[in-house]
Scaffold this motif. Structure first.
Motif, PDB file in Angstrom:
ATOM      1  N   ILE A 148       0.850  -1.190   0.000  1.00 42.57           N
ATOM      2  CA  ILE A 148       0.000   0.000   0.000  1.00 42.57           C
ATOM      3  C   ILE A 148       0.889   1.244   0.000  1.00 42.57           C
ATOM      4  N   TYR A 149       0.465   2.260  -0.748  1.00 42.89           N
ATOM      5  CA  TYR A 149       1.126   3.566  -0.704  1.00 42.89           C
ATOM      6  C   TYR A 149       0.244   4.526   0.088  1.00 42.89           C
ATOM      7  N   GLU A 150       0.867   5.463   0.786  1.00 44.32           N
ATOM      8  CA  GLU A 150       0.092   6.450   1.540  1.00 44.32           C
ATOM      9  C   GLU A 150       0.453   7.865   1.119  1.00 44.32           C
ATOM     10  N   ILE A 151      -0.557   8.728   1.116  1.00 47.98           N
ATOM     11  CA  ILE A 151      -0.346  10.156   0.857  1.00 47.98           C
ATOM     12  C   ILE A 151      -0.501  10.894   2.185  1.00 47.98           C
ATOM     13  N   HIS A 152       0.557  11.547   2.610  1.00 48.10           N
ATOM     14  CA  HIS A 152       0.510  12.346   3.832  1.00 48.10           C
ATOM     15  C   HIS A 152      -0.241  13.653   3.551  1.00 48.10           C
ATOM     16  N   TYR A 209       2.367  11.238 -10.198  1.00 43.46           N
ATOM     17  CA  TYR A 209       3.250  10.063 -10.252  1.00 43.46           C
ATOM     18  C   TYR A 209       2.598   8.879  -9.550  1.00 43.46           C
ATOM     19  N   LEU A 210       1.954   9.167  -8.422  1.00 45.42           N
ATOM     20  CA  LEU A 210       1.350   8.112  -7.626  1.00 45.42           C
ATOM     21  C   LEU A 210       0.160   7.469  -8.338  1.00 45.42           C
ATOM     22  N   LYS A 211      -0.493   8.228  -9.201  1.00 41.36           N
ATOM     23  CA  LYS A 211      -1.665   7.698  -9.916  1.00 41.36           C
ATOM     24  C   LYS A 211      -1.314   6.508 -10.794  1.00 41.36           C
ATOM     25  N   THR A 212      -0.042   6.361 -11.131  1.00 40.71           N
ATOM     26  CA  THR A 212       0.355   5.259 -12.000  1.00 40.71           C
ATOM     27  C   THR A 212       0.566   3.955 -11.220  1.00 40.71           C
ATOM     28  N   ALA A 213       0.476   4.041  -9.896  1.00 40.72           N
ATOM     29  CA  ALA A 213       0.652   2.838  -9.072  1.00 40.72           C
ATOM     30  C   ALA A 213      -0.553   1.924  -9.229  1.00 40.72           C
ATOM     31  N   ASN A 214      -0.302   0.645  -9.229  1.00 42.43           N
ATOM     32  CA  ASN A 214      -1.389  -0.326  -9.326  1.00 42.43           C
ATOM     33  C   ASN A 214      -1.584  -0.992  -7.965  1.00 42.43           C
ATOM     34  N   LYS A 215      -1.681  -0.156  -6.951  1.00 44.26           N
ATOM     35  CA  LYS A 215      -1.820  -0.620  -5.575  1.00 44.26           C
ATOM     36  C   LYS A 215      -2.865   0.216  -4.853  1.00 44.26           C
ATOM     37  N   LYS A 216      -3.261  -0.226  -3.678  1.00 45.20           N
ATOM     38  CA  LYS A 216      -4.151   0.573  -2.851  1.00 45.20           C
ATOM     39  C   LYS A 216      -3.425   1.845  -2.414  1.00 45.20           C
ATOM     40  N   ILE A 217      -4.189   2.939  -2.298  1.00 48.42           N
ATOM     41  CA  ILE A 217      -3.625   4.198  -1.824  1.00 48.42           C
ATOM     42  C   ILE A 217      -4.366   4.618  -0.565  1.00 48.42           C
ATOM     43  N   LEU A 218      -3.620   4.812   0.513  1.00 51.19           N
ATOM     44  CA  LEU A 218      -4.190   5.254   1.774  1.00 51.19           C
ATOM     45  C   LEU A 218      -3.999   6.759   1.896  1.00 51.19           C
ATOM     46  N   SER A 223      -7.448   7.425 -11.904  1.00 45.18           N
ATOM     47  CA  SER A 223      -6.602   6.264 -11.651  1.00 45.18           C
ATOM     48  C   SER A 223      -7.481   5.073 -11.286  1.00 45.18           C
ATOM     49  N   LYS A 224      -6.903   3.905 -11.270  1.00 44.66           N
ATOM     50  CA  LYS A 224      -7.655   2.695 -10.943  1.00 44.66           C
ATOM     51  C   LYS A 224      -7.358   2.223  -9.519  1.00 44.66           C
ATOM     52  N   ASN A 225      -6.809   3.122  -8.727  1.00 45.26           N
ATOM     53  CA  ASN A 225      -6.408   2.743  -7.376  1.00 45.26           C
ATOM     54  C   ASN A 225      -7.602   2.634  -6.436  1.00 45.26           C
ATOM     55  N   GLU A 226      -7.535   1.665  -5.553  1.00 36.45           N
ATOM     56  CA  GLU A 226      -8.525   1.548  -4.488  1.00 36.45           C
ATOM     57  C   GLU A 226      -8.102   2.459  -3.353  1.00 36.45           C
ATOM     58  N   ILE A 227      -9.026   3.301  -2.878  1.00 37.23           N
ATOM     59  CA  ILE A 227      -8.715   4.311  -1.875  1.00 37.23           C
ATOM     60  C   ILE A 227      -9.098   3.842  -0.468  1.00 37.23           C
ATOM     61  N   ILE A 228      -8.229   4.111   0.484  1.00 33.75           N
ATOM     62  CA  ILE A 228      -8.514   3.902   1.901  1.00 33.75           C
ATOM     63  C   ILE A 228      -8.313   5.246   2.597  1.00 33.75           C
TER      64      ILE A 228
END
Length: 211
Positions: free
Chosen positions: A102-106, A118-127, A148-153
Motif C-alpha cells: 500500500i502507498y500512503e499520501i501524507h 506520479y502516484l496515480k500510475t501505481a497499481n496498488k491501494k492508496i491510503l 486512476s484505478k487505485n482503491e482508496i482507503i
C-alpha cells in the motif's frame, strides 16, 4: 475483518538497528502491516537554514538500508505500507514496488501535484491520511485521483499525541465511509497508558474502520 498497521514514523531517529527491531516487534504484536515513512532527499523537502535541518539529516536512511528494511519485513510475513514524503522518495519506493503493498499520501503532500500525478500510475491501494484535512481538500485530492484505478482507503485520526478522546470525532469514520464509498481506517494517537486506548479502537471498528 480488520487489518492492524504498526507505524514506525521517525521514532527510529536514524538508528537503523532500532528500525529493524521494530519489524520484529510488529511481528510479535501480530500486526498485518508495517508502515515506513520514507524520506530520501532532504534538500527537496527542507531548506538548509531551517532550524531542524541538521537534526532531520541524521534521521535519513540510504536507499540500500530501506531496501533491506522492506525485504526484512516481507520475509518475516508482514505487508509493507510506504509513506513517501516527497517525489524523490516516491520514485525510489516505486523502484521497490514488488515489496510494497500500500502507498500512503501524507496530508502535507495533498497539494504536491507532481507527487500525486506520479502516484496515480501505481497499481496498488492508496491510503490517504485525512485526519488533518478539510472536506474541500479531500474532495480536491479525490478529483485528482479519480482517473486512476487505485482503491482508496481513508485514514481518520486526530493529529496530536497524546490525543484527547474528546477531540477525536470518531463519527467522521462513518461520514467518510458513506460519502466516499471506500474503506476507512483509524489512526490512533492516544497514549498506550490511557485506559480508553483499547475502547477507542473498538469504537472505531464498530463505526466501520477496517484498518
Amino acid at each position: 475483518m480488520y487489518n492492524i498497521i504498526a507505524e514506525t514514523a521517525f521514532s527510529h531517529e536514524g538508528d537503523f538497528e532500532y528500525l529493524l527491531n521494530q519489524i520484529d516487534e510488529a511481528l510479535k504484536a501480530k500486526a498485518d502491516y508495517i508502515k515506513f515513512q520514507v524520506f530520501i532527499d532532504l534538500d527537496q523537502y527542507i531548506v538548509p537554514n531551517h532550524p531542524s535541518y541538521d537534526l532531520v539529516k541524521n534521521w535519513i536512511f540510504s536507499k540500500l538500508q530501506w531496501e533491506v528494511a522492506f525485504k526484512s519485513a516481507k520475509e518475516k510475513g508482514l505487508k509493507v505500507l510506504a509513506l513517501p514524503l516527497n517525489l524523490s522518495s516516491l520514485q525510489f519506493v516505486f523502484s521497490q514496488d514488488n515489496l510494497i503493498d500500500i502507498y500512503e499520501i501524507h496530508p502535507v503532500c495533498f497539494h504536491d501535484i507532481h507527487l500525486i500525478d506520479y502516484l496515480k500510475t501505481a497499481n496498488k491501494k492508496i491510503l490517504i491520511g485525512v485526519g488533518g484535512a478539510t472536506i474541500d481538500e479531500i474532495d480536491a485530492l479525490i478529483l485528482k485521483l479519480e482517473k486512476s484505478k487505485n482503491e482508496i482507503i481513508m485514514m481518520h485520526g486526530f493529529q496530536s499525541f497524546p490525543t484527547q478522546a474528546t477531540k477525536l470525532n470518531l463519527g467522521k469514520i462513518r461520514t467518510f465511509k458513506d460519502k466516499y464509498n471506500c474503506e476507512v481506517g483509524y489512526a490512533d494517537h492516544s497514549s498506550f497508558e490511557d485506559d480508553s486506548f483499547k475502547s477507542l479502537n473498538s469504537y472505531a471498528y464498530c463505526l466501520g474502520a477496517s484498518y
